[in-house]
Design a protein around this motif. Sequence first.
Motif, short mmCIF file in Angstrom:
data_model
loop_
_atom_site.label_atom_id
_atom_site.label_comp_id
_atom_site.label_asym_id
_atom_site.label_seq_id
_atom_site.Cartn_x
_atom_site.Cartn_y
_atom_site.Cartn_z
N ARG A 26 54.61 55.86 7.04
CA ARG A 26 54.67 55.46 8.44
C ARG A 26 53.97 54.13 8.60
O ARG A 26 53.14 53.73 7.77
CB ARG A 26 54.09 56.53 9.36
CG ARG A 26 52.62 56.79 9.20
CD ARG A 26 52.18 57.95 10.08
NE ARG A 26 52.26 57.65 11.50
CZ ARG A 26 52.31 58.58 12.47
NH1 ARG A 26 52.32 59.86 12.14
NH2 ARG A 26 52.35 58.23 13.73
N THR A 27 54.25 53.44 9.66
CA THR A 27 53.70 52.10 9.88
C THR A 27 52.62 52.06 10.95
O THR A 27 51.88 51.08 11.04
CB THR A 27 54.82 51.12 10.27
OG1 THR A 27 55.48 51.61 11.45
CG2 THR A 27 55.83 50.99 9.14
N GLU A 28 52.51 53.13 11.76
CA GLU A 28 51.52 53.15 12.83
C GLU A 28 50.70 54.44 12.76
O GLU A 28 51.24 55.52 12.51
CB GLU A 28 52.19 53.07 14.21
CG GLU A 28 52.95 51.78 14.46
CD GLU A 28 52.05 50.57 14.55
OE1 GLU A 28 50.85 50.75 14.92
OE2 GLU A 28 52.50 49.46 14.24
N PRO A 29 49.39 54.35 12.97
CA PRO A 29 48.57 55.56 12.98
C PRO A 29 48.74 56.34 14.27
O PRO A 29 49.29 55.82 15.25
CB PRO A 29 47.13 55.01 12.87
CG PRO A 29 47.22 53.67 13.54
CD PRO A 29 48.59 53.13 13.21
N LEU A 30 48.29 57.57 14.27
CA LEU A 30 48.25 58.35 15.49
C LEU A 30 47.27 57.69 16.46
O LEU A 30 46.17 57.29 16.07
CB LEU A 30 47.79 59.77 15.19
CG LEU A 30 47.74 60.76 16.36
CD1 LEU A 30 49.15 61.08 16.82
CD2 LEU A 30 47.01 62.04 15.95
N ALA A 31 47.66 57.54 17.70
CA ALA A 31 46.83 56.85 18.68
C ALA A 31 45.81 57.82 19.27
O ALA A 31 46.14 58.67 20.09
CB ALA A 31 47.69 56.26 19.79
N VAL A 32 44.56 57.72 18.82
CA VAL A 32 43.46 58.50 19.39
C VAL A 32 42.27 57.57 19.58
O VAL A 32 42.04 56.66 18.78
CB VAL A 32 43.05 59.69 18.50
CG1 VAL A 32 44.17 60.71 18.44
CG2 VAL A 32 42.68 59.23 17.10
N THR A 33 41.52 57.77 20.63
CA THR A 33 40.34 56.97 20.92
C THR A 33 39.17 57.88 21.27
O THR A 33 39.39 58.99 21.76
CB THR A 33 40.60 56.00 22.09
OG1 THR A 33 41.01 56.76 23.23
CG2 THR A 33 41.68 54.99 21.72
N PRO A 34 37.94 57.43 21.02
CA PRO A 34 36.78 58.23 21.43
C PRO A 34 36.83 58.52 22.92
O PRO A 34 37.30 57.70 23.72
CB PRO A 34 35.59 57.34 21.05
CG PRO A 34 36.10 56.47 19.95
CD PRO A 34 37.55 56.21 20.30
N GLY A 35 36.35 59.70 23.30
CA GLY A 35 36.39 60.10 24.70
C GLY A 35 35.13 60.79 25.13
O GLY A 35 34.06 60.61 24.54
N THR A 36 35.25 61.61 26.15
CA THR A 36 34.10 62.29 26.74
C THR A 36 33.62 63.42 25.83
O THR A 36 34.36 63.92 24.98
CB THR A 36 34.48 62.87 28.10
OG1 THR A 36 35.61 63.75 27.94
CG2 THR A 36 34.86 61.76 29.07
N PRO A 37 32.37 63.86 26.00
CA PRO A 37 31.86 64.99 25.21
C PRO A 37 32.66 66.27 25.46
O PRO A 37 33.26 66.45 26.53
CB PRO A 37 30.42 65.15 25.72
CG PRO A 37 30.06 63.81 26.29
CD PRO A 37 31.34 63.27 26.86
N PHE A 38 32.69 67.14 24.47
CA PHE A 38 33.41 68.40 24.60
C PHE A 38 32.71 69.32 25.60
O PHE A 38 31.48 69.31 25.72
CB PHE A 38 33.52 69.11 23.26
CG PHE A 38 34.05 68.26 22.14
CD1 PHE A 38 35.11 67.39 22.36
CD2 PHE A 38 33.50 68.32 20.88
CE1 PHE A 38 35.60 66.60 21.34
CE2 PHE A 38 33.99 67.54 19.84
CZ PHE A 38 35.04 66.67 20.07
N THR A 39 33.48 70.14 26.29
CA THR A 39 32.92 71.07 27.26
C THR A 39 33.22 72.52 26.95
O THR A 39 32.46 73.41 27.37
CB THR A 39 33.43 70.74 28.68
OG1 THR A 39 34.87 70.82 28.68
CG2 THR A 39 33.00 69.36 29.12
N SER A 40 34.30 72.80 26.23
CA SER A 40 34.69 74.19 26.02
C SER A 40 34.31 74.74 24.65
O SER A 40 34.25 75.96 24.46
CB SER A 40 36.21 74.34 26.20
OG SER A 40 36.91 73.62 25.19
N ARG A 41 34.05 73.87 23.69
CA ARG A 41 33.72 74.32 22.33
C ARG A 41 32.61 73.42 21.77
O ARG A 41 32.52 72.24 22.09
CB ARG A 41 34.94 74.23 21.40
CG ARG A 41 36.18 75.00 21.84
CD ARG A 41 35.99 76.49 21.75
NE ARG A 41 37.24 77.20 21.98
CZ ARG A 41 37.70 77.55 23.18
NH1 ARG A 41 37.01 77.23 24.27
NH2 ARG A 41 38.85 78.21 23.30
N THR A 42 31.80 74.01 20.90
CA THR A 42 30.85 73.24 20.09
C THR A 42 31.49 73.03 18.73
O THR A 42 31.88 74.00 18.07
CB THR A 42 29.52 73.98 19.94
OG1 THR A 42 28.96 74.20 21.24
CG2 THR A 42 28.54 73.18 19.10
#
Length: 383
Positions: free
Chosen positions: A18-34
Amino acid sequence: MTIRLPGSDGVLRTYEPRTEPLAVTPGTPFTSRTVFSAAHVVADPFADVSPDSPAAVDWDATLAFRRHLWSHGLGVAEAMDTAQRGMGLDWAGAAELIRRSAAEAKSVGGRIACGVGTDQIASGSLAEVRAAYEEQLALVEESGAQAILMASRALAAAASGPEDYLEVYGHLLRQAAEPVVLHWLGPMFDPALEGYWGSADLDTATDTFLEVIAAHPDKVDGIKVSLLDARREIDIRRRLPKGVRCYTGDDFNYPELIAGDEQGFSHALLGIFDPLGPLAAEAVRVLDRGDVRGFRDLLDPTVGLSRHLFQTPTRFYKTGVVFLAWLAGHQSHFTMVGGLQSARSLPHFATAYELADGLGLFPDPKLAEERMKTLLSVYGVDQ
C-alpha cells in the motif's frame, strides 16, 4: 511497485504494498478502558556482545519508543515479557530499564507499570524467592511506578503445592505500598511456568489464583491473564471481587474481551499493542464513544497479524514485534538483545510484513518496503 515475498512453501509470490498508512492521530485520554502496551527494548547494534552477554540497550531509542506509546494515550507496561525479560534482558538490565522509563514517564506525564519478578536468582528456597521478589518490588515502588507481580520460574520450581503460592503472594501483597497487578503467564509463553499456582489442572490453579486475590482485594488493582483462553479469562473476570480489574493478556482474542458482554469487560495489557499502538488507541477512543461495532471493525482485522506473531513457539513473538518496529521506523536496525532476531524464519517475516502493511501500520510504507527488500537481499532474494 511490487515486492517478491517467500511463502512457507518456499515459492516467491508478488505483493503490491500500500502507498498510504492508516490515518490515526493522538487524541484525548481513554475513558472506558485502562490500556497498557507491553513495550520492547531496542538493542545497541554496535555493542560487541554475544547472546550470553548482558544486554546492551540503546537507551535513547528505547525511551523514544515509550514516548511514542504515551503520545497515543497508552500506558507502558515496562520490563515485562515483551522486553525480553529472562530472554536476553537480565535483572541488572531490567532494573536500569525500570529506573529510566519511570523517570521518563514522570517527565512526560505517562502512565507506567513495571514488572516485579525473581530473575536475579535462577533457583532457590521459598525464602530466597520471597527476598528476590521483595528486592524488585522495592525498586519499582521507589521509582514511582505501579508494580506488576509477574510469575516466577524460581517459585514454580521451589513450590510444592498451592499453599506455597498462597504464602509467598500473601506475604508480598501485605507489604506492597499500593495495589498491584497480578500476572498469570501461561506455559505457552514460558515453558518453565507449567503448573503455576500449584497445579497443572487449570481449574485447580484458577481456584488458587482467585484465593490469593480474595484474601487481599484491597492490595490487588487487577490481574493480567495470559493463557490465550478467552472462556477461562471471562470465567475468572466474572469471579473477581468488586473493584479488581481484569487486564486481558490474550493476544488471540483481545477485541472480544475488551469489548466485553452484558456482565463485564476486560481492560488491556498486551504485547501486540506494541506494534498496534496508534491503531489500538484509535479503536479504544471509538469504544469510549459507545461504538462497539466501530471498535470491532478497527480491531478485529488485526487479530490475523497477532495470531501470526504469537504462533508457536509463542515465546518468540518478541522477534516479530521488534521486526515491525524496525520496518515502521521506530529504530534504525533489526538487532535484538540475546541475538533473538534469528528466532523466526524469512517466510514468517514476509507474512508479518504483508499483514502489517495491509493494516496500514507503517507510517512510511515506502521505508518499510525498502527495509523489507534489504532483509530479503540478505537472505538471497533478488527483486
